[in-house]
Design a protein around this motif. Structure first.
Motif, PDB file in Angstrom:
ATOM      1  N   MET A   1      15.612  63.449  36.824  1.00 50.01           N
ATOM      2  CA  MET A   1      16.174  62.324  37.440  1.00 50.01           C
ATOM      3  C   MET A   1      17.446  62.503  38.068  1.00 50.01           C
ATOM      4  N   ASP A   2      17.415  63.377  38.819  1.00 51.62           N
ATOM      5  CA  ASP A   2      18.797  63.965  39.555  1.00 51.62           C
ATOM      6  C   ASP A   2      18.858  62.939  40.688  1.00 51.62           C
ATOM      7  N   ASP A   3      18.056  62.550  41.279  1.00 54.44           N
ATOM      8  CA  ASP A   3      17.984  61.402  42.368  1.00 54.44           C
ATOM      9  C   ASP A   3      18.444  60.256  42.055  1.00 54.44           C
ATOM     10  N   THR A   4      18.808  59.816  40.615  1.00 54.65           N
ATOM     11  CA  THR A   4      19.128  58.501  40.245  1.00 54.65           C
ATOM     12  C   THR A   4      20.468  58.109  40.410  1.00 54.65           C
ATOM     13  N   VAL A   5      20.811  56.735  40.529  1.00 55.99           N
ATOM     14  CA  VAL A   5      22.208  56.263  40.601  1.00 55.99           C
ATOM     15  C   VAL A   5      22.151  55.100  39.515  1.00 55.99           C
ATOM     16  N   ALA A   6      23.250  55.113  38.893  1.00 55.00           N
ATOM     17  CA  ALA A   6      23.488  53.905  37.763  1.00 55.00           C
ATOM     18  C   ALA A   6      24.869  53.152  38.010  1.00 55.00           C
ATOM     19  N   VAL A   7      24.303  51.785  37.906  1.00 51.99           N
ATOM     20  CA  VAL A   7      25.716  50.790  37.992  1.00 51.99           C
ATOM     21  C   VAL A   7      25.627  49.811  36.686  1.00 51.99           C
ATOM     22  N   SER A   8      26.650  50.012  36.245  1.00 54.29           N
ATOM     23  CA  SER A   8      27.000  49.131  35.162  1.00 54.29           C
ATOM     24  C   SER A   8      27.878  47.990  35.312  1.00 54.29           C
ATOM     25  N   LEU A   9      27.366  46.616  34.940  1.00 55.22           N
ATOM     26  CA  LEU A   9      28.108  45.579  35.316  1.00 55.22           C
ATOM     27  C   LEU A   9      28.613  44.981  34.155  1.00 55.22           C
ATOM     28  N   PHE A  10      29.929  45.027  33.800  1.00 60.29           N
ATOM     29  CA  PHE A  10      30.702  44.347  32.876  1.00 60.29           C
ATOM     30  C   PHE A  10      31.463  43.104  33.251  1.00 60.29           C
ATOM     31  N   ARG A  11      31.269  42.077  32.383  1.00 53.79           N
ATOM     32  CA  ARG A  11      32.074  40.912  32.197  1.00 53.79           C
ATOM     33  C   ARG A  11      33.287  41.119  31.542  1.00 53.79           C
ATOM     34  N   HIS A  12      34.635  40.648  32.347  1.00 54.30           N
ATOM     35  CA  HIS A  12      35.493  40.737  31.741  1.00 54.30           C
ATOM     36  C   HIS A  12      35.869  40.234  30.285  1.00 54.30           C
ATOM     37  N   GLY A  13      36.950  40.784  29.707  1.00 56.56           N
ATOM     38  CA  GLY A  13      37.288  40.404  28.276  1.00 56.56           C
ATOM     39  C   GLY A  13      37.551  38.719  28.164  1.00 56.56           C
ATOM     40  N   LEU A  14      37.394  38.470  26.725  1.00 54.78           N
ATOM     41  CA  LEU A  14      37.456  36.959  26.628  1.00 54.78           C
ATOM     42  C   LEU A  14      38.972  36.502  26.909  1.00 54.78           C
ATOM     43  N   THR A  15      39.123  35.604  27.547  1.00 60.78           N
ATOM     44  CA  THR A  15      40.261  34.883  27.771  1.00 60.78           C
ATOM     45  C   THR A  15      40.899  33.545  27.154  1.00 60.78           C
ATOM     46  N   GLU A  16      41.815  33.288  27.139  1.00 59.39           N
ATOM     47  CA  GLU A  16      42.245  31.929  26.353  1.00 59.39           C
ATOM     48  C   GLU A  16      41.547  30.876  26.833  1.00 59.39           C
ATOM     49  N   GLU A  17      41.348  30.664  28.237  1.00 56.99           N
ATOM     50  CA  GLU A  17      40.506  29.759  28.648  1.00 56.99           C
ATOM     51  C   GLU A  17      39.043  29.639  28.270  1.00 56.99           C
ATOM     52  N   ASN A  18      38.403  31.105  28.236  1.00 61.19           N
ATOM     53  CA  ASN A  18      37.122  30.830  27.813  1.00 61.19           C
ATOM     54  C   ASN A  18      37.022  30.650  26.246  1.00 61.19           C
ATOM     55  N   LYS A  19      37.841  30.796  25.559  1.00 59.58           N
ATOM     56  CA  LYS A  19      38.065  30.243  24.271  1.00 59.58           C
ATOM     57  C   LYS A  19      37.903  28.669  23.905  1.00 59.58           C
ATOM     58  N   ARG A  20      38.396  28.010  25.193  1.00 61.65           N
ATOM     59  CA  ARG A  20      38.354  26.670  25.224  1.00 61.65           C
ATOM     60  C   ARG A  20      37.342  26.170  25.870  1.00 61.65           C
ATOM     61  N   ARG A  21      36.500  26.905  26.406  1.00 68.72           N
ATOM     62  CA  ARG A  21      35.180  26.578  26.985  1.00 68.72           C
ATOM     63  C   ARG A  21      35.538  25.857  28.282  1.00 68.72           C
ATOM     64  N   ALA A  22      36.525  26.125  28.707  1.00 67.18           N
ATOM     65  CA  ALA A  22      36.825  25.530  29.909  1.00 67.18           C
ATOM     66  C   ALA A  22      36.332  26.260  31.432  1.00 67.18           C
ATOM     67  N   TYR A  23      36.104  25.484  32.418  1.00 64.62           N
ATOM     68  CA  TYR A  23      35.526  26.151  33.617  1.00 64.62           C
ATOM     69  C   TYR A  23      36.758  27.135  34.231  1.00 64.62           C
ATOM     70  N   LEU A  24      36.355  28.401  34.370  1.00 67.59           N
ATOM     71  CA  LEU A  24      37.444  29.312  34.721  1.00 67.59           C
ATOM     72  C   LEU A  24      36.653  30.209  36.129  1.00 67.59           C
ATOM     73  N   GLY A  25      36.996  29.622  37.271  1.00 64.79           N
ATOM     74  CA  GLY A  25      36.349  30.149  38.602  1.00 64.79           C
ATOM     75  C   GLY A  25      37.522  30.888  39.065  1.00 64.79           C
ATOM     76  N   TRP A  26      38.179  30.515  40.171  1.00 67.37           N
ATOM     77  CA  TRP A  26      39.210  31.157  41.032  1.00 67.37           C
ATOM     78  C   TRP A  26      40.520  30.945  40.361  1.00 67.37           C
ATOM     79  N   SER A  27      40.774  30.207  39.299  1.00 66.87           N
ATOM     80  CA  SER A  27      41.813  30.185  38.714  1.00 66.87           C
ATOM     81  C   SER A  27      41.839  31.274  37.598  1.00 66.87           C
ATOM     82  N   ASP A  28      42.864  31.516  36.949  1.00 67.76           N
ATOM     83  CA  ASP A  28      43.029  32.541  36.188  1.00 67.76           C
ATOM     84  C   ASP A  28      43.521  32.361  34.645  1.00 67.76           C
ATOM     85  N   SER A  29      43.238  33.514  33.923  1.00 68.70           N
ATOM     86  CA  SER A  29      43.878  33.162  32.362  1.00 68.70           C
ATOM     87  C   SER A  29      43.731  34.422  31.907  1.00 68.70           C
ATOM     88  N   PRO A  30      44.965  34.711  30.947  1.00 70.51           N
ATOM     89  CA  PRO A  30      44.942  36.036  30.360  1.00 70.51           C
ATOM     90  C   PRO A  30      44.134  36.556  29.427  1.00 70.51           C
TER      91      PRO A  30
END
Length: 205
Positions: A1-30
């Motif tokens: 399988m020397d001609d193969t390429v792999a791409v791993s898609l990772f979601r960012h770590g859990l944020t404070e706003e994720n814990k609130r289940r808030a919509y987090l698009g272009w705004s940010d949260s640590p």
């Protein structure tokens, strides 16, 4: 399988706003403290590391790949939720426009935000840039740190078996590795193999 390429898609770590289940698009949260402690890759050996330009993804990239400098792509941002940014279902449930969007997210879009068509076009432009970078630099393994919506859309377009956007589960504790023959990636075809990649010291479930 020397001609193969792999791409791993990772979601960012859990944020404070994720814990609130808030919509987090272009705004940010640590990232929340527990996410910072738990984020870990068993073998972080990648030729390319590419990230959304939003802080939560860059912070995740720094934790997972401390010896690599992530290339930044604005196209990999989450959907822009406009006036709904930072709000929860409980705060929006009585809004008729919001209910219409829940029932038909493909054509209805948030006030001041992106339509699904705009989001999909932007995400696919990002993927074309990623593919070009992989092929130009002959990268065998590439890591992409991005957002739940972006990963859902890419999987709906690239996974070996076709599934719709909302059929994909994108947790914070694992990623997806997609594998192609190089010629198939160049042609823009679906990947030949898809598998999960643990993204935490102690994966859940």
């Amino acid at each position: 399988m020397d001609d193969t390429v792999a791409v791993s898609l990772f979601r960012h770590g859990l944020t404070e706003e994720n814990k609130r289940r808030a919509y987090l698009g272009w705004s940010d949260s640590p990232l929340c403290p527990e996410a910072k402690k738990e984020l870990k890759l068993e073998k972080p050996d990648f030729d390319l590391v590419i990230s959304s330009d939003l802080g939560r993804c860059l912070e995740t990239a720094d934790i997972l790949f401390p010896d690599s400098r992530a290339e930044v792509m604005k196209e990999l941002r989450e959907m822009h939720f406009g006036q709904w940014e930072g709000k929860t279902y409980g705060e929006l449930k009585d809004d008729s426009h919001y209910q219409s969007w829940l029932n038909d997210f493909l054509t209805v879009y948030p006030p001041g935000g992106e339509s699904f068509a705009q989001f999909a076009y932007r995400t696919e432009e990002g993927w074309r840039r990623i593919s070009a970078r992989i092929l130009d630099h002959d990268a065998r393994k590439t890591a992409v740190i991005t957002h739940g919506g972006v990963i859902r859309h890419l999987l709906s377009q690239l996974a070996p078996v076709k599934r719709e956007f909302w059929e994909w589960s994108i947790p914070h504790d694992r990623g997806y590795e997609l594998v192609w023959h190089k010629k198939d990636l160049r042609r823009g075809e679906r990947c030949i193999l898809l598998r999960e990649v643990p993204l935490m010291a102690n994966p859940i479930g």
